[in-house]
Design a protein around this motif. Structure first.
Motif, PDB file in Angstrom:
ATOM      1  N   SER A 159       0.890  -1.332   0.045  1.00  0.00           N
ATOM      2  CA  SER A 159      -0.119   0.085   0.068  1.00  0.00           C
ATOM      3  C   SER A 159       0.714   1.200  -0.098  1.00  0.00           C
ATOM      4  O   SER A 159       1.786   1.206   0.812  1.00  0.00           O
ATOM      5  N   ARG A 160       0.585   2.021  -0.832  1.00  0.00           N
ATOM      6  CA  ARG A 160       1.418   3.489  -1.010  1.00  0.00           C
ATOM      7  C   ARG A 160       0.395   4.451  -1.806  1.00  0.00           C
ATOM      8  O   ARG A 160       0.683   4.632  -2.958  1.00  0.00           O
ATOM      9  N   LEU A 161      -0.718   4.908  -1.030  1.00  0.00           N
ATOM     10  CA  LEU A 161      -1.648   5.610  -1.652  1.00  0.00           C
ATOM     11  C   LEU A 161      -0.941   6.951  -2.050  1.00  0.00           C
ATOM     12  O   LEU A 161      -0.452   7.721  -1.026  1.00  0.00           O
ATOM     13  N   ARG A 162      -0.767   7.314  -3.245  1.00  0.00           N
ATOM     14  CA  ARG A 162      -0.336   8.540  -3.794  1.00  0.00           C
ATOM     15  C   ARG A 162      -0.995   9.393  -4.475  1.00  0.00           C
ATOM     16  O   ARG A 162      -1.974   9.018  -5.427  1.00  0.00           O
ATOM     17  N   TYR A 163      -1.129  10.805  -4.490  1.00  0.00           N
ATOM     18  CA  TYR A 163      -1.676  11.746  -5.420  1.00  0.00           C
ATOM     19  C   TYR A 163      -0.661  11.912  -6.695  1.00  0.00           C
ATOM     20  O   TYR A 163       0.454  12.284  -6.476  1.00  0.00           O
ATOM     21  N   PHE A 164      -1.334  11.802  -7.638  1.00  0.00           N
ATOM     22  CA  PHE A 164      -0.661  12.152  -9.037  1.00  0.00           C
ATOM     23  C   PHE A 164      -1.395  13.286  -9.754  1.00  0.00           C
ATOM     24  O   PHE A 164      -2.664  13.024  -9.922  1.00  0.00           O
ATOM     25  N   LEU A 165      -0.615  14.162 -10.354  1.00  0.00           N
ATOM     26  CA  LEU A 165      -1.088  14.929 -11.305  1.00  0.00           C
ATOM     27  C   LEU A 165      -0.392  15.004 -12.406  1.00  0.00           C
ATOM     28  O   LEU A 165       0.901  15.009 -12.768  1.00  0.00           O
ATOM     29  N   ASP A 275       2.928  -4.903  12.119  1.00  0.00           N
ATOM     30  CA  ASP A 275       2.105  -5.381  11.069  1.00  0.00           C
ATOM     31  C   ASP A 275       2.836  -6.459  10.336  1.00  0.00           C
ATOM     32  O   ASP A 275       3.596  -6.355   9.607  1.00  0.00           O
ATOM     33  N   ILE A 276       2.452  -7.635  11.033  1.00  0.00           N
ATOM     34  CA  ILE A 276       3.096  -8.955  10.320  1.00  0.00           C
ATOM     35  C   ILE A 276       2.575  -9.641   9.149  1.00  0.00           C
ATOM     36  O   ILE A 276       1.203  -9.859   9.176  1.00  0.00           O
ATOM     37  N   ARG A 283      -0.363  -8.509   0.826  1.00  0.00           N
ATOM     38  CA  ARG A 283      -0.319  -7.036   1.143  1.00  0.00           C
ATOM     39  C   ARG A 283       0.786  -6.770   2.139  1.00  0.00           C
ATOM     40  O   ARG A 283       1.421  -7.682   2.530  1.00  0.00           O
ATOM     41  N   SER A 284       1.061  -5.567   2.057  1.00  0.00           N
ATOM     42  CA  SER A 284       2.188  -5.064   3.233  1.00  0.00           C
ATOM     43  C   SER A 284       1.677  -3.694   3.021  1.00  0.00           C
ATOM     44  O   SER A 284       1.286  -2.881   2.433  1.00  0.00           O
TER      45      SER A 284
END
Ligand code: SAH
Length: 385
Positions: A159-165, A275-276, A283-284
């Motif tokens: 998971s690495r939720l990022r904003y992109f324009l 978070d194991i 997922r991680s």
């Protein structure tokens, strides 16, 4: 076709440069700019031919920018002013100064770039910095698209939720298609799945709810986690469109993972908030720049010994003496992901490497600041092709 001339601002360890190589569009980075000496050493090591300027962006004159004659700007401005854990100083934070300088320069360039790609954290989409960016782009007649994407939507178990324009100087009809192309490439999450995938923000900006990136715990209610969290993790682990963690691990040879094992103090103090994940998980949680130094909320750890059942370790753990607790926890052989494995989960190719003298902690730090190369390469394909 002539290579697209790229100005890579806030270049770090070159996540954007790798994404450009991967996207298949001929491109040349005409200058990479960053002030972090460690990141710059790593960048130089991997891209010795690319001109790398160890300078503050706000110290570079309009004239110097004009001389570079670039077609595209890629940039990941410092994210601390926009993170939820930060003070959210936004445009009043001194770290946003260089970004505001870029916005000031943009309309004054002899030849404005045809393309812009900006990456930032979740939180940027509601900032004043984003409002100023949108105003500048609108004034300069750019067409632009905004999207929130996590690597899970390209099959990577992280998971690495990022904003992109993505911005393009208006060229005609093809522009209107980008929105639907983005949706096709990063389909919205399936029912019941994590909201960590894609949601297109454009034309108006909405907040896409919680990311869960700072959520802790394994699949056990007797650890500190809620039913919703456990359910979400189960859905994630059963999503066949995401590859298992196993595919991203380094070969384990005798003892080579010893340096990455969590020590007794860490285990005793933080076991309940770790978070194991196991190799067959899909997922991680997001690896941040504090990984390896701080335990809570900085990234997942891996269970090294699969013969030990998590239930057997965690059930009734609190009632035990320190010594007994430790004996149980040690059986799991919990370890940090190695920097190479973090790089794998961030989509860096095998050709990426660190110079020898860079320490493990420095590696985690620069990786935590970087981006997911696969996500960005897909966005670049949409923007450039
Ligand atoms: N995308 C990059 C990381 C960006 S993190 C990667 O793939 O690694 C933001 C980067 O901006 C950091 O490396 C930081 O050193 C750099 N930075 C912050 N302020 C800056 C400034 N005023 N001028 C130049 N670089 C700056």
């Amino acid at each position: 076709m002539d290579p697209v001339r790229i100005l890579e601002l806030y270049s770090g360890i070159g996540g954007m440069h790798y994404a450009l190589k991967e996207c298949g569009v001929p491109a040349e980075v005409v200058a990479a700019i960053d002030i972090n000496t460690t990141a710059n050493q790593i960048y130089k090591h991997n891209f010795p031919e690319t001109p790398l300027w160890n300078k503050t962006i706000e110290g570079i004159t309009l004239d110097d920018f004009n001389k570079l004659s670039f077609d595209m700007i890629t940039m990941s401005p410092p994210c601390q002013p926009f993170t939820r854990i930060g003070l959210q100083g936004d445009v009043s934070d001194s770290r946003t100064k260089s970004f505001l300088y870029i916005l000031d320069i943009l309309p004054r360039l002899h030849k404005p770039p045809r393309f812009i790609l900006l990456e930032n954290v979740k939180g940027f989409e509601t900032s004043s910095a984003r409002q100023r960016l949108v105003k500048t782009l609108t004034d300069c007649r750019y067409a632009f698209w905004e999207v929130m994407v996590s690597p899970t939507s390209v099959g990577i178990p992280n998971s690495r939720l990022r904003y992109f324009l993505l911005a393009r100087s208006p060229t005609g009809d093809s522009d209107v298609q980008i929105n639907s192309l983005i949706l096709d490439t990063f389909p919205p999450p399936a029912e019941g799945a994590t909201p960590q995938q894609a949601s297109v923000l454009s034309p108006t900006c909405t907040s896409s709810g919680q990311t869960g990136e700072e959520v802790h715990g394994g699949h056990f209610l007797y650890k500190r986690e809620t039913v919703t969290e456990v359910e979400r993790k189960l859905v994630q682990n059963n999503n066949p469109s995401v590859r298992p963690i196993r595919d991203f691990l380094e070969p384990q040879k005798d003892g080579n993972m010893e340096p990455y094992l969590l020590g007794p103090k860490t285990l005793l103090r933080y076991a309940a908030v770790l978070d194991i994940v196991q190799p067959d998980c899909r997922r991680s949680v997001c690896f941040t720049k504090g990984y390896g130094r701080y335990v809570e909320g900085t990234g997942s750890v891996l269970q090294g010994c699969m013969e030990t059942q998590m239930d057997g370790v965690f059930l009734g753990l609190d009632q035990l003496s320190e010594e007994e607790k430790l004996q149980r926890l040690l059986k799991l052989k919990l370890r940090y992901f190695t920097p190479r494995e973090v790089a794998n989960l961030m989509g860096f190719p095998h050709s990426f490497s660190f110079p020898q003298h860079i320490s493990t902690i420095q590696k985690y730090r620069v990786l935590g600041n970087s981006l997911n190369v696969v996500v960005v390469s897909k966005l670049l394909q949409l923007l450039l092709s």
